[in-house]
Structure formats: structure tokens, C-alpha cells
Design a protein around this motif. Sequence first.
Motif, PDB file in Angstrom:
ATOM      1  N   ALA A   1      71.990   9.609   5.694  1.00  0.00           N
ATOM      2  CA  ALA A   1      72.243  10.557   4.608  1.00  0.00           C
ATOM      3  C   ALA A   1      71.758   9.993   3.266  1.00  0.00           C
ATOM      4  CB  ALA A   1      73.728  10.886   4.535  1.00  0.00           C
ATOM      5  N   THR A   2      71.943   8.699   3.055  1.00  0.00           N
ATOM      6  CA  THR A   2      71.485   8.063   1.820  1.00  0.00           C
ATOM      7  C   THR A   2      69.964   8.070   1.734  1.00  0.00           C
ATOM      8  OG1 THR A   2      73.440   6.648   1.769  1.00  0.00           O
ATOM      9  CG2 THR A   2      71.541   5.917   0.487  1.00  0.00           C
ATOM     10  N   VAL A   3      69.315   7.769   2.823  1.00  0.00           N
ATOM     11  CA  VAL A   3      67.849   7.768   2.857  1.00  0.00           C
ATOM     12  C   VAL A   3      67.307   9.170   2.615  1.00  0.00           C
ATOM     13  CG1 VAL A   3      65.822   7.342   4.305  1.00  0.00           C
ATOM     14  CG2 VAL A   3      67.730   5.730   4.340  1.00  0.00           C
ATOM     15  N   VAL A   4      67.904  10.161   3.246  1.00  0.00           N
ATOM     16  CA  VAL A   4      67.464  11.549   3.075  1.00  0.00           C
ATOM     17  C   VAL A   4      67.698  12.005   1.637  1.00  0.00           C
ATOM     18  CG1 VAL A   4      67.947  13.936   3.745  1.00  0.00           C
ATOM     19  CG2 VAL A   4      67.716  12.175   5.503  1.00  0.00           C
ATOM     20  N   ALA A   5      68.841  11.672   1.065  1.00  0.00           N
ATOM     21  CA  ALA A   5      69.133  12.054  -0.321  1.00  0.00           C
ATOM     22  C   ALA A   5      68.131  11.425  -1.282  1.00  0.00           C
ATOM     23  CB  ALA A   5      70.556  11.648  -0.690  1.00  0.00           C
ATOM     24  N   GLN A   6      67.802  10.164  -1.055  1.00  0.00           N
ATOM     25  CA  GLN A   6      66.823   9.483  -1.904  1.00  0.00           C
ATOM     26  C   GLN A   6      65.441  10.119  -1.763  1.00  0.00           C
ATOM     27  OE1 GLN A   6      67.489   6.960  -4.122  1.00  0.00           O
ATOM     28  NE2 GLN A   6      65.397   7.231  -4.798  1.00  0.00           N
TER      29      GLN A   6
ATOM     30  N   GLN B   1      65.431  13.445  -3.643  1.00  0.00           N
ATOM     31  CA  GLN B   1      65.387  13.224  -5.077  1.00  0.00           C
ATOM     32  C   GLN B   1      63.978  12.813  -5.520  1.00  0.00           C
ATOM     33  OE1 GLN B   1      67.612   9.841  -6.784  1.00  0.00           O
ATOM     34  NE2 GLN B   1      68.648  11.387  -8.031  1.00  0.00           N
ATOM     35  N   THR B   2      63.370  11.916  -4.791  1.00  0.00           N
ATOM     36  CA  THR B   2      62.008  11.476  -5.107  1.00  0.00           C
ATOM     37  C   THR B   2      61.025  12.633  -5.007  1.00  0.00           C
ATOM     38  OG1 THR B   2      62.514   9.254  -4.324  1.00  0.00           O
ATOM     39  CG2 THR B   2      60.182   9.850  -4.470  1.00  0.00           C
ATOM     40  N   THR B   3      61.137  13.431  -3.967  1.00  0.00           N
ATOM     41  CA  THR B   3      60.255  14.585  -3.778  1.00  0.00           C
ATOM     42  C   THR B   3      60.400  15.574  -4.931  1.00  0.00           C
ATOM     43  OG1 THR B   3      60.354  14.341  -1.384  1.00  0.00           O
ATOM     44  CG2 THR B   3      59.666  16.493  -2.222  1.00  0.00           C
ATOM     45  N   ALA B   4      61.629  15.850  -5.343  1.00  0.00           N
ATOM     46  CA  ALA B   4      61.864  16.782  -6.447  1.00  0.00           C
ATOM     47  C   ALA B   4      61.214  16.277  -7.736  1.00  0.00           C
ATOM     48  CB  ALA B   4      63.360  16.998  -6.653  1.00  0.00           C
ATOM     49  N   LEU B   5      61.369  14.989  -8.019  1.00  0.00           N
ATOM     50  CA  LEU B   5      60.783  14.431  -9.240  1.00  0.00           C
ATOM     51  C   LEU B   5      59.263  14.407  -9.194  1.00  0.00           C
ATOM     52  CD1 LEU B   5      63.359  11.581  -9.912  1.00  0.00           C
ATOM     53  CD2 LEU B   5      63.004  13.653 -11.272  1.00  0.00           C
ATOM     54  N   VAL B   6      58.692  14.116  -8.047  1.00  0.00           N
ATOM     55  CA  VAL B   6      57.230  14.128  -7.917  1.00  0.00           C
ATOM     56  C   VAL B   6      56.695  15.545  -8.117  1.00  0.00           C
ATOM     57  CG1 VAL B   6      55.325  13.808  -6.278  1.00  0.00           C
ATOM     58  CG2 VAL B   6      57.063  12.036  -6.532  1.00  0.00           C
ATOM     59  N   LYS B   7      57.380  16.536  -7.541  1.00  0.00           N
ATOM     60  CA  LYS B   7      56.968  17.935  -7.738  1.00  0.00           C
ATOM     61  C   LYS B   7      57.001  18.313  -9.211  1.00  0.00           C
ATOM     62  CE  LYS B   7      58.443  21.234  -5.083  1.00  0.00           C
ATOM     63  NZ  LYS B   7      59.322  22.089  -4.253  1.00  0.00           N
TER      64      LYS B   7
ATOM     65  N   PHE C   1      62.302  19.561 -15.383  1.00  0.00           N
ATOM     66  CA  PHE C   1      62.992  18.279 -15.457  1.00  0.00           C
ATOM     67  C   PHE C   1      64.401  18.460 -16.025  1.00  0.00           C
ATOM     68  CE2 PHE C   1      64.140  14.302 -17.664  1.00  0.00           C
ATOM     69  CZ  PHE C   1      64.197  13.471 -16.547  1.00  0.00           C
ATOM     70  N   LEU C   2      64.533  19.261 -17.074  1.00  0.00           N
ATOM     71  CA  LEU C   2      65.861  19.508 -17.646  1.00  0.00           C
ATOM     72  C   LEU C   2      66.771  20.224 -16.653  1.00  0.00           C
ATOM     73  CD1 LEU C   2      64.921  20.479 -21.300  1.00  0.00           C
ATOM     74  CD2 LEU C   2      66.001  18.366 -20.513  1.00  0.00           C
ATOM     75  N   CYS C   3      66.215  21.154 -15.894  1.00  0.00           N
ATOM     76  CA  CYS C   3      67.003  21.831 -14.860  1.00  0.00           C
ATOM     77  C   CYS C   3      67.448  20.833 -13.797  1.00  0.00           C
ATOM     78  CB  CYS C   3      66.196  22.962 -14.221  1.00  0.00           C
ATOM     79  SG  CYS C   3      65.997  24.400 -15.282  1.00  0.00           S
ATOM     80  N   TRP C   4      66.543  19.971 -13.376  1.00  0.00           N
ATOM     81  CA  TRP C   4      66.896  18.954 -12.377  1.00  0.00           C
ATOM     82  C   TRP C   4      67.978  18.018 -12.923  1.00  0.00           C
ATOM     83  CZ3 TRP C   4      66.608  13.628 -12.496  1.00  0.00           C
ATOM     84  CH2 TRP C   4      66.872  12.988 -11.282  1.00  0.00           C
TER      85      TRP C   4
END
Length: 130
Positions: A27-32, A35-41, A55-58
Motif C-alpha cells: 500500500a505504501t509503494v502504491v501510494a508513493q 503521488q509521483t505519477t500525479a506530480l509528473v502529470k 498543483f494547487l488542487c493537488w
Amino acid sequence: TADPCVIHALTPVVAQRLSHRTPISNATVVAQARQTTALVKILHCRQVETRLLKFLCWLTDQLGQCTAEGAYLPFRLTHQELADAIATTRVTVTRTLRQLEAEGYLKWSRTEKVVFYTTLTQNEFSRLSA
């Protein structure tokens, strides 16, 4: 080995040292990864206005507190810090924040940092929406 670094937490945290033998849950790996995917997008958005708004919404989705009109960021955040986070200049962030506020996406001042619920919903960050 990792190089030492300084980390500034935006919210209260409890840190603990992990060794290479410390198990990390799936679960920790998937959450990370999410999060990384969202920021890269977000960083791949070409228009600065879109990049800043997403970014502000995130950020408000992750750390915001619910208010009557939207998600409030309960900590100090400078225009330079936002600029560094989305790879642009402080001047561009200042201009873009004014534009987004004039268009009704958010309320942004030294004392108030609110992203409205309609903005969060339109940007697929609806965890905090009413």
C-alpha cells in the motif's frame, strides 16, 4: 547509500529511520507511485496557468482543510516556493495567481489560501469536495 538532505515538513510528522531490512507495505509503494505519477502529470502541463492550478488542487487535496467555500491551505507558502515546485518564475506565479483569482478559481492572499470546491472537482481532486 543516500546523500544527506534537509526536509521541511508542511505538517507535523513523526520520522523514523528505516534500514534496508525494514519491510515496506504494498500500500505504501502504491501510494508513493500514485503521488509521483500525479506530480509528473502536473509538471508535464505546458501552460503555466494549468500547471499552477493543478498543483494547487493537488496540494489542497493532500494537505488542505475543509471550509465552507473550498479547501484551505493552513501554512505559509511563498510565490517563490510555488514557482520552484512547478518550474517557473516567481513573477509568473504572482501574475497567474491574480489571474486565477480574478477568474474565480481561488482566493489567494497572505492570510487566505483557498481553492474553491468547484475548482477541485473540475480538476479531478474531489476528495475534499462537499
